[in-house]
Design a protein around this motif. Structure first.
Motif, PDB file in Angstrom:
ATOM      1  N   THR A  56       0.831  -1.209   0.000  1.00 58.63           N
ATOM      2  CA  THR A  56       0.000   0.000   0.000  1.00 58.63           C
ATOM      3  C   THR A  56       0.861   1.251   0.000  1.00 58.63           C
ATOM      4  O   THR A  56       0.596   2.203  -0.750  1.00 58.63           O
ATOM      5  CB  THR A  56      -0.926   0.008   1.225  1.00 58.63           C
ATOM      6  N   LEU A  57       1.902   1.278   0.832  1.00 55.58           N
ATOM      7  CA  LEU A  57       2.771   2.452   0.913  1.00 55.58           C
ATOM      8  C   LEU A  57       3.499   2.678  -0.411  1.00 55.58           C
ATOM      9  O   LEU A  57       3.622   3.822  -0.877  1.00 55.58           O
ATOM     10  CB  LEU A  57       3.775   2.256   2.049  1.00 55.58           C
ATOM     11  N   ALA A  58       3.954   1.607  -1.041  1.00 55.35           N
ATOM     12  CA  ALA A  58       4.638   1.739  -2.327  1.00 55.35           C
ATOM     13  C   ALA A  58       3.680   2.232  -3.407  1.00 55.35           C
ATOM     14  O   ALA A  58       4.048   3.066  -4.252  1.00 55.35           O
ATOM     15  CB  ALA A  58       5.251   0.404  -2.733  1.00 55.35           C
ATOM     16  N   CYS A  59       2.462   1.749  -3.404  1.00 53.76           N
ATOM     17  CA  CYS A  59       1.471   2.210  -4.382  1.00 53.76           C
ATOM     18  C   CYS A  59       1.184   3.697  -4.202  1.00 53.76           C
ATOM     19  O   CYS A  59       1.060   4.436  -5.188  1.00 53.76           O
ATOM     20  CB  CYS A  59       0.192   1.389  -4.267  1.00 53.76           C
ATOM     21  N   LEU A  60       1.072   4.137  -2.959  1.00 54.27           N
ATOM     22  CA  LEU A  60       0.871   5.566  -2.704  1.00 54.27           C
ATOM     23  C   LEU A  60       2.036   6.378  -3.263  1.00 54.27           C
ATOM     24  O   LEU A  60       1.840   7.402  -3.926  1.00 54.27           O
ATOM     25  CB  LEU A  60       0.746   5.818  -1.208  1.00 54.27           C
TER      26      LEU A  60
END
Length: 253
Positions: free
Chosen positions: A169-173
């Motif tokens: 999720t953090l990488a996608c953000l």
């Protein structure tokens, strides 16, 4: 499994029902079908604008989906002012119906296609909180370590998997990809995907859980450095300390 033709027939019946319901003053397709991106496996997402209280309309539609479409089960997603009811139909066909007040009927994101009714401009859904995600990373690696120390292997495997989910999720953000429910995970760079793969728990044996936890700490620290270098600088010593403790435990020292 359901066929595309069966899904299309259900979609047509849902829309006809909406048009005939006096309490429903608007309808819109959402999800992949709203932007012509659906495939053979896509479910059906329909938002209904309701005039007056939601409860009676939700109950009426629920009874209809059971009697007319053979719904086997339903459950609700949490929402502040709307009711999002998820139905399972025969053939594993999923139908997600959002019943929303008339004054709040409108797109909150790009996947929206109005069929009828007047739309408003509601506030968009907020993106996941990057700071909270970073907090969940250190929280989860800590709890995975503690579970291993206590011999709670299933719980340790759970926390390690959760670390991986939050890194995704953090990488996608960070990369501007769809962040909710790992919808952008398949678009992540191959190098990061390979790193994430190392965090998979292959066995509940202690050595493999220790290995997976070390990998999860390494991947989490790397993503923190990319997403929030200042925070990563503060957390790196603690993450390194936990990683060293885990390595010592793995070696029996």
């Amino acid at each position: 499994m359901f066929s595309v033709e069966e899904r299309d027939r259900v979609r047509a019946r849902l829309l006809a029902r909406a048009e005939a319901d006096e309490a429903v003053v608007g309808a819109a397709w959402t999800g992949s079908h709203a932007v012509a991106a659906g495939d053979r496996w896509s479910d059906t997402d329909l938002v209904l604008a309701v005039r007056g209280g939601l409860a009676a309309t939700v109950d009426r539609w629920t009874r209809w989906l059971r009697s007319a479409l053979g719904a086997r089960h339903h459950w609700d997603l949490r929402s502040d002012t709307s009711t999002v009811r998820v139905f399972l139909l025969p053939g594993w066909l999923e139908v997600d119906l959002t019943f929303t007040p008339e004054a709040e009927f409108g797109p909150r994101g790009p996947q929206w296609h109005t069929v009828f009714g007047r739309t408003r401009t509601p506030e968009p859904f907020p993106e996941p909180d990057g700071n909270a995600l970073a907090g969940l990373l250190w929280h989860h690696v800590l709890h995975a370590f503690v579970c291993l120390e206590r011999g709670h292997r299933w719980q340790a495997a759970y926390w390690i998997g959760a670390v991986r989910d939050h890194v995704v999720t953090l990488a996608c953000l960070r990369l501007g990809l769809p962040a909710a429910h790992a919808k952008g995970a398949h678009l992540l760079p191959d190098e990061l995907a390979a790193e994430l793969e190392t965090t998979l728990v292959r066995s509940l044996d202690g050595p493999d859980l220790r290995r997976a936890l070390t990998a999860a700490v390494t991947v989490a620290a790397g993503e923190l450095r990319r997403s929030d270098p200042a925070l990563a600088a503060r957390l790196s010593p603690l993450l390194a300390e936990l990683e060293e403790a885990n390595e010592r435990a793995a070696g029996g020292r």
